[in-house]
Design a protein around this motif. Structure first.
Motif, mmCIF file in Angstrom:
data_model
loop_
_atom_site.group_PDB
_atom_site.id
_atom_site.type_symbol
_atom_site.label_atom_id
_atom_site.label_comp_id
_atom_site.label_asym_id
_atom_site.label_seq_id
_atom_site.Cartn_x
_atom_site.Cartn_y
_atom_site.Cartn_z
ATOM 1 N N THR A 83 50.868 36.734 47.228
ATOM 2 C CA THR A 83 51.542 37.395 46.113
ATOM 3 C C THR A 83 53.010 37.614 46.446
ATOM 4 N N ALA A 85 54.525 40.428 46.241
ATOM 5 C CA ALA A 85 54.580 41.663 47.030
ATOM 6 C C ALA A 85 54.300 41.383 48.495
ATOM 7 N N ALA A 86 53.278 40.605 48.787
ATOM 8 C CA ALA A 86 52.934 40.291 50.181
ATOM 9 C C ALA A 86 54.066 39.533 50.863
ATOM 10 N N ARG A 89 57.012 41.835 51.664
ATOM 11 C CA ARG A 89 56.725 42.685 52.822
ATOM 12 C C ARG A 89 56.935 41.954 54.146
ATOM 13 N N GLU A 105 56.440 37.590 37.193
ATOM 14 C CA GLU A 105 56.241 38.832 37.954
ATOM 15 C C GLU A 105 57.160 39.943 37.443
ATOM 16 N N LEU A 169 58.054 46.870 44.846
ATOM 17 C CA LEU A 169 56.692 46.787 45.382
ATOM 18 C C LEU A 169 55.730 47.675 44.601
ATOM 19 N N GLU A 170 56.158 48.863 44.253
ATOM 20 C CA GLU A 170 55.307 49.776 43.478
ATOM 21 C C GLU A 170 54.912 49.133 42.144
ATOM 22 N N GLU A 173 52.556 46.022 42.735
ATOM 23 C CA GLU A 173 51.216 46.345 43.237
ATOM 24 C C GLU A 173 50.421 47.250 42.313
ATOM 25 N N HIS A 174 51.103 48.039 41.483
ATOM 26 C CA HIS A 174 50.382 49.018 40.649
ATOM 27 C C HIS A 174 50.728 48.941 39.176
#
Length: 178
Positions: A83, A85-86, A89, A105, A169-170, A173-174
């Motif tokens: 993803t 996000a991954a 990170r 995204e 990221l928030e 992921e959410h």
């Protein structure tokens, strides 16, 4: 770290703009990283090189390192695609991350638009597009529209509209995909 993407249809000039934009940003003493999405298989090593031989022999991961650079090659196999996000990170801290692709995204994006592509603009349907770099004006747009060849103005917009990594990221992921 702050994050912004360059989104647009294939052939719009995202990579060309990035090649001009990165020097403009690094000239401002920013440490810039890029993250590129590919829609196809790709290789960063070539047949005849040791790293290629390692992968061909079945290694699931290969790291090649020298005094000047290192690269990590990870075979996904049957795993799902990483993803955004991954991948974010995994980056080493820097000032600014420029994401090419991942247009669906929920990160802030600068749309790269060329009328010759014959495709509709993305910004009317994507609330995460924060500015447009275009070869045609969009007088009805409710966001900044910059000339595609004005790299300094685009660099300023990228700097001011990039969002902190934690917020991106928030949302990734959410939050929703838009």
């Amino acid at each position: 770290m702050r994050v912004i993407g360059l989104a647009g249809w294939s052939g719009a000039g995202k990579t060309t703009l990035l090649r001009r934009l990165i020097p403009a940003l690094t000239a401002r003493s920013l440490r810039v990283a890029t993250l590129k999405h590919a829609h196809h298989a790709f290789d960063v090593d070539q047949p005849g090189k040791d790293s290629h031989a390692h992968r061909a022999a079945g290694a699931s991961e290969v790291i090649v390192s020298s005094a000047r650079r290192w690269v990590q090659i990870h075979e996904v196999g049957e795993e799902p695609e990483a993803t955004l996000a991954a991948l974010l990170r995994r980056l080493t801290p820097c000032d600014l991350v420029l994401v090419e692709g991942f247009k669906r995204e929920a990160h802030p994006k600068l749309e790269v638009f060329r009328a010759a592509n014959g495709r509709p603009p993305l910004h009317p349907e994507d609330p995460r597009i924060v500015a447009v770099a275009s070869d045609v004006p969009f007088p009805q747009a409710a966001l900044p529209v910059l000339p595609l060849d004005d790299v300094e103005a685009i660099a300023a917009a990228v700097r001011s509209r990039a969002e902190p990594l934690a917020a991106v990221l928030e949302r990734l992921e959410h939050g929703a995909t838009q």
